[in-house]
Scaffold this motif. Structure first.
Motif, PDB file in Angstrom:
ATOM      1  N   ALA A  18       0.814  -1.084   0.055  1.00 53.93           N
ATOM      2  CA  ALA A  18      -0.154   0.023   0.018  1.00 53.93           C
ATOM      3  C   ALA A  18       0.870   1.194   0.179  1.00 53.93           C
ATOM      4  O   ALA A  18       1.833   1.276   0.972  1.00 53.93           O
ATOM      5  CB  ALA A  18      -0.906   0.012   1.197  1.00 53.93           C
ATOM      6  N   VAL A  20       0.770   4.935   0.620  1.00 56.56           N
ATOM      7  CA  VAL A  20      -0.183   5.916   1.345  1.00 56.56           C
ATOM      8  C   VAL A  20       0.004   7.259   0.631  1.00 56.56           C
ATOM      9  O   VAL A  20       1.233   7.609   0.500  1.00 56.56           O
ATOM     10  CB  VAL A  20       0.104   5.716   2.799  1.00 56.56           C
ATOM     11  N   SER A  24       3.793  11.108   3.403  1.00 57.44           N
ATOM     12  CA  SER A  24       5.006  10.267   3.118  1.00 57.44           C
ATOM     13  C   SER A  24       5.926  11.002   2.245  1.00 57.44           C
ATOM     14  O   SER A  24       5.268  11.542   1.083  1.00 57.44           O
ATOM     15  CB  SER A  24       4.425   9.096   2.532  1.00 57.44           C
ATOM     16  N   ARG A  62      -3.080   2.313  -4.035  1.00 59.78           N
ATOM     17  CA  ARG A  62      -2.600   3.746  -4.032  1.00 59.78           C
ATOM     18  C   ARG A  62      -3.610   4.519  -3.306  1.00 59.78           C
ATOM     19  O   ARG A  62      -4.898   4.521  -3.879  1.00 59.78           O
ATOM     20  CB  ARG A  62      -2.227   3.920  -5.457  1.00 59.78           C
ATOM     21  N   VAL A  63      -3.168   5.253  -2.581  1.00 64.86           N
ATOM     22  CA  VAL A  63      -3.942   6.131  -1.902  1.00 64.86           C
ATOM     23  C   VAL A  63      -3.505   7.482  -2.001  1.00 64.86           C
ATOM     24  O   VAL A  63      -2.451   8.031  -1.905  1.00 64.86           O
ATOM     25  CB  VAL A  63      -3.958   5.961  -0.292  1.00 64.86           C
ATOM     26  N   ARG A  66      -0.252   9.099  -4.024  1.00 57.52           N
ATOM     27  CA  ARG A  66       0.482   8.022  -4.298  1.00 57.52           C
ATOM     28  C   ARG A  66       0.162   7.600  -5.858  1.00 57.52           C
ATOM     29  O   ARG A  66       1.040   6.593  -6.392  1.00 57.52           O
ATOM     30  CB  ARG A  66       0.632   6.956  -3.192  1.00 57.52           C
TER      31      ARG A  66
END
Length: 151
Positions: A18, A20, A24, A62-63, A66
């Motif tokens: 994942a 995030v 990040s 992908r969040v 991202r």
């Protein structure tokens, strides 16, 4: 990423990954470029990501911004469009760019789920979902001439 870069962990040990959003690699415009560069310019790490992507038993999520990161790696919309992971990209690879307004944009929209091999969408074909989009770089740029669209 620190564990992958140091060799303490390997993507060979995982089936899912994942990516995030938010803070990040900093919550600044173009932060995905730094993160993708930490992979693209590190041959052992690049090889791990290529092998992970090519395995038939893996998935990725992908969040938020991202998705930009994944596009820079050539995973969105897929490795068959434009260059391949690690070759510096290709001018035909779609990517995400700053909104036309030059500002952070937030909106609610609907998306329709099509036929997909993604395990997270299994059995959801034809469904519509409401989603929030909130990005400073939310314009999908398609160099092959397809019109630009907001996410």
């Amino acid at each position: 990423m620190s564990d992958l870069l140091s060799g303490r962990s390997s993507l060979n040990d995982f089936r899912g990954i994942a990516f995030v959003g938010g803070f990040s690699y900093a919550d600044v415009l173009d932060s995905a470029k730094g993160w993708s560069a930490s992979i693209r310019f590190n041959q052992p790490l690049l090889q791990q990501f290529q092998e992970f992507y090519n395995r038939s038993d893996t998935f990725s999520l992908r969040v938020c911004n991202r998705c930009q990161f994944m596009a820079l790696l050539g995973w969105v919309p897929g490795a068959d469009v434009g260059g391949s992971l690690g070759d510096g990209g290709d001018v035909s690879q779609p990517r995400f760019v700053h909104n036309e307004s030059g500002r952070f944009e937030c909106c609610f929209t609907s998306v329709r789920i099509g036929d997909s091999p993604a395990i997270m969408f299994k059995g959801m074909e034809g469904s519509s979902l409401g989603v929030w989009s909130a990005l400073g770089e939310g314009w999908a740029y398609f160099p092959d001439g397809v019109p630009v669209a907001i996410l």
